[in-house]
Design an enzyme around this catalytic site. Structure first.
Site, PDB file in Angstrom:
ATOM      1  N   ASP A 289       0.860  -1.170   0.000  1.00 23.13           N
ATOM      2  CA  ASP A 289       0.000   0.000   0.000  1.00 23.13           C
ATOM      3  C   ASP A 289       0.909   1.237   0.000  1.00 23.13           C
ATOM      4  OD1 ASP A 289      -3.254   0.388   1.520  1.00 23.13           O
ATOM      5  OD2 ASP A 289      -2.143   1.707   0.180  1.00 23.13           O
TER       6      ASP A 289
HETATM    7  C1  GLC Z   1      -4.317   4.112  -0.318  1.00 21.46           C
HETATM    8  C2  GLC Z   1      -5.214   2.948   0.034  1.00 21.46           C
HETATM    9  C3  GLC Z   1      -5.227   1.850  -1.012  1.00 21.46           C
HETATM   10  C4  GLC Z   1      -5.014   2.459  -2.388  1.00 21.46           C
HETATM   11  C5  GLC Z   1      -3.610   3.029  -2.419  1.00 21.46           C
HETATM   12  C6  GLC Z   1      -3.297   3.705  -3.767  1.00 21.46           C
HETATM   13  O1  GLC Z   1      -3.668   4.601   0.823  1.00 21.46           O
HETATM   14  O2  GLC Z   1      -5.031   2.322   1.301  1.00 21.46           O
HETATM   15  O3  GLC Z   1      -6.487   1.172  -0.885  1.00 21.46           O
HETATM   16  O4  GLC Z   1      -5.188   1.470  -3.381  1.00 21.46           O
HETATM   17  O5  GLC Z   1      -3.375   3.950  -1.367  1.00 21.46           O
HETATM   18  O6  GLC Z   1      -4.096   4.842  -3.922  1.00 21.46           O
END
Ligand code: GLC
Length: 721
Positions: A289
């Protein structure tokens, strides 16, 4: 599943790659970083507000404004993928640098959060889950993929299949609610819809299952907080939804921000290697993430960024989303022998495999500006968004007021009735202001006159009030946990003001989560849970309110009577040794009921259904159960028949109800159907204290009905031969 030809080409390419080039493949850069994209300050701040980027990323972007620093990195082979690049032409421009100006010409993957639509926004996942219709979930995923792929996106960070039992957690909005089976079916349908069975199609999107694992069990419903549970509960209630989505063929998995019983998912070898790779045979790509690898320092697990990189790569993480830990430290870790070259090669192979599977080595430029323009906001997509919204909205109360008769003089109350952009909800893809239709737009389009209710004027003279209440999109989604689920003071005051008028009131609730709707139950004659319903919000709401569509949706998350009921609100709770009762010394609250205000599976219709003649017998494969459902009202409708079971005497305490199967059945007025369910033996199983998977002999209760509370019961004496 590995393809010999692709594996051969991966091997050949890997043999030519330098250590630096291998490390570059592991780095995902925030494609929306300014410089080449000329993002304005406002655009960056909107992305922060929408939760698409963290405040930290926003600050970083602003500090790097106007520096084309990442294009030099790209030319040097230091970037393997992007997130949030928007537009076919922008993506082609970056792709051209990767393919034509780097030494080996390895194409990029562009990932984007296509969660419930790219430009044509569908209802938020929690809403859509209330349709209990995998075919619909698959069709809206296909719509998303057609639009996003035309705009230069190759992978979506979806489906999110985090079982969410605590509505204080803002990301319940992105889930299919509190039940493991529904989240699993939702994830499976989305994977199929995004990917099709041919990832090389230009309109296919690689699916990324997230957030692995049990992110929805954050303690206190507070985002990013610890998750600590027994291995039994993890295996029985949280792991199955990820497994179903991975086994549906998803080509990527994103570990969650949270720790799992003390070990952050980003560095959790048990999750990323033992379960995902060895037990499930996953050969796709894992991607962290945003910034999550670096945040292992905050978790208190990594001493520094280099240590975080070492632990993540050794645990089974392939791609580092934007933290830069891999880019900065993996070369020296390999040279020092702290990460083996084999481990690094494994990660690079997983990344190259997805690029080959997407056909990017053959055709890296999968779309262009005119294809992009032709793909978005088409009449077919808007019609599907409207269908999805109609099937997602749950009728929670109706004292006979609905459906409304034509010609009624309408008083339109509540700011949200006039708001377009609040209808799109959290994680609304590449939504552009004005794309959604409000309730006001719906009325205007139909030429239905109304008078707006304003605070500083007397109530207008009308026959019925439509009262929009609930939460805005920014109050839902990531980093949007709430300590109180009560309606706002303004909403309660408005409801009371309207009730005092003596005129009938329809409350239309917009939200990304279950809320405490007690005041709406007191003041409104009808309540429609509209969630954040997306592009066709207004038209779909009027379709239901005026009876053009008979509501059929049913709740996939329990609605609390009081916030304090969280997190034990969920339907598959245990009985305890002193179940709630009149006697003082039983498991209950002094100041709130233990029952939810609206239970799991609940939803009203403009017709009524009668359940009779339940039966259940043991079969070779498990349990066969049947029931007769009759439409005893005046309108045709679709009833979601739900089949639960209970194991009343087991080796560990078992839920009082567990969803085993369901069927959405169309019934004409007066029509009866005999509905049959076959519950496989394995569904009855669970883990004993020693983590042995067991299925008990003995009584199994079968409960079937239109929601978890109102069911008929049949018992089976289940004896394994
Ligand atoms: C965010 C979220 C995740 C998302 C990623 C990219 O913090 O937790 O669900 O896909 O970053 O945007």
């Amino acid at each position: 599943m590995k393809h010999p030809e692709i594996e051969k080409r991966i091997k050949e390419l890997l043999s030519k790659m330098t250590l630096e080039e291998k490390v570059g493949q592991l780095h995902q850069s925030g494609g929306s970083l300014v410089g080449a994209f000329d993002l304005t300050f406002e655009e960056i701040m909107t992305m922060v507000e929408d939760g698409r980027i963290t405040e930290e990323e926003g600050r970083k972007m602003l500090s790097n404004a106007k520096h084309d620093w990442h294009e030099d990195d790209l030319r040097a082979g230091r970037i393997g993928s992007y997130l949030n690049v928007i537009g076919a032409e922008e993506m082609n421009r970056l792709q051209r640098i990767a393919v034509e100006e780097t030494r080996l010409g390895i194409p990029l993957i562009n990932g984007f959060d296509v969660i419930h639509g790219f430009r044509t926004i569908a209802p938020i996942p929690l809403a859509e889950s209330c349709a209990w219709e995998p075919d619909l979930w698959q069709r809206t995923a296909r719509m998303s993929a057609e639009e996003a792929s035309a705009a230069g996106v190759h992978m979506t960070f979806s489906p999110m299949v985090d079982v969410s039992k605590d509505p204080r957690w803002g990301r319940i909005a992105e889930s299919a609610g509190e039940d493991a089976m529904l989240n699993g079916l939702y994830g499976e349908a989305k994977v199929k819809g995004y990917q099709t069975n041919d990832l090389t199609r230009h309109d296919a999107l690689a699916a990324c299952v997230k957030h692995f694992a049990a992110y929805g069990a954050a303690e206190g419903g507070r985002d990013y907080n610890r998750v600590d549970m027994s291995p039994q509960r993890f295996e029985e209630e949280y792991l199955p939804s990820y497994e179903r989505a991975v086994k549906a063929g998803a080509r990527a998995v994103m570990p969650a921000f949270n720790d799992l019983s003390g070990v952050p998912c980003s560095v959790n070898k048990k999750l990323l290697t033992d379960i995902l790779r060895k037990r499930w045979g996953f050969d796709g790509m894992t991607i962290s993430d945003a910034n999550a690898i670096a945040e292992c320092i905050n978790h208190g697990i990594a001493a520094d960024r280099k240590d975080a990189a070492r632990q993540a790569l050794n645990a089974g993480m392939d791609v580092d989303m934007t933290s830069g830990c891999f880019l900065d430290h993996v070369k020296e870790l390999v040279e020092a022998g702290e990460v083996s070259m084999d481990k690094l090669d494994e990660a690079v192979k997983n990344i190259l495999r997805l690029k080959f599977e997407l056909g990017l080595f053959v055709d890296p430029y999968r779309s262009n500006a005119e294809q992009e323009k032709a793909a978005i906001l088409t009449p077919a997509h808007l019609a599907l968004a409207r269908e999805a919204a109609q099937k997602s909205m749950v009728l929670l109360k109706n004292d006979g007021l609905l459906p409304l008769k034509a010609g009624l003089r309408i008083g339109l109350a509540g700011k949200l009735a006039f708001e377009r952009d609040e209808m799109c909800g959290t994680w609304a893809g590449n939504y552009q202001a004005g794309d959604c239709k409000s309730v006001q737009d719906g009325l205007d389009t139909e030429g239905i006159s109304y008078q707006a209710v304003t605070e500083d004027h007397p109530l207008p003279d009308c026959d019925v009030f439509l009262c929009a209440i609930g939460e805005r999109k920014a109050e839902s989604g990531e980093a949007a946990s709430r300590a109180s689920l009560e309606l706002t003071k303004e909403d309660i005051a408005l409801l009371k003001r309207l009730k005092e008028s003596g005129k009938p009131v329809v409350a239309v609730v917009f939200a990304g989560r279950p809320l405490c709707l007690g005041p709406a139950v007191e003041c409104a004659d009808a309540i429609l849970m509209a969630w954040h319903p997306g592009a066709e919000a207004g038209p779909a709401i009027l379709d239901i309110l005026f009876g053009r569509v008979n509501p059929s949706a049913k709740l996939t998350a329990s609605f609390p009577a009081a916030t304090g009921q969280c997190p034990t609100l969920y339907y598959d709770h245990i009985h305890t040794g002193r179940p709630a009762g009149k006697f003082k010394y039983t498991s209950k609250y002094l100041d709130a009921p233990v029952e939810p205000l609206f239970p799991f599976g609940f939803g009203l219709s403009y017709t009524s259904y009668q359940y009779t003649d339940i039966s259940a017998v043991q079969t070779e494969k498990g349990i066969h159960a049947e029931i007769t459902v009759q439409n005893i009202g005046e309108r045709d409708g679709n009833e979601i028949v739900q089949c639960f079971f209970r194991d009343p005497v087991a080796q560990r305490v078992r839920p009082v109800r567990k969803l085993a199967a369901f069927e959405k059945v169309a019934l004409q007025p007066g029509e009866s159907k005999r509905i049959a369910f076959d519950i496989p033996k394995a569904a009855l199983g669970y883990y004993d204290q020693d983590m042995n998977f067991v299925i008990d002999d003995g009584l199994i209760e079968i409960h079937i009905g239109g929601n978890v509370r109102d069911t008929l019961q049949a018992d089976v004496h289940f004896i394994q031969k």
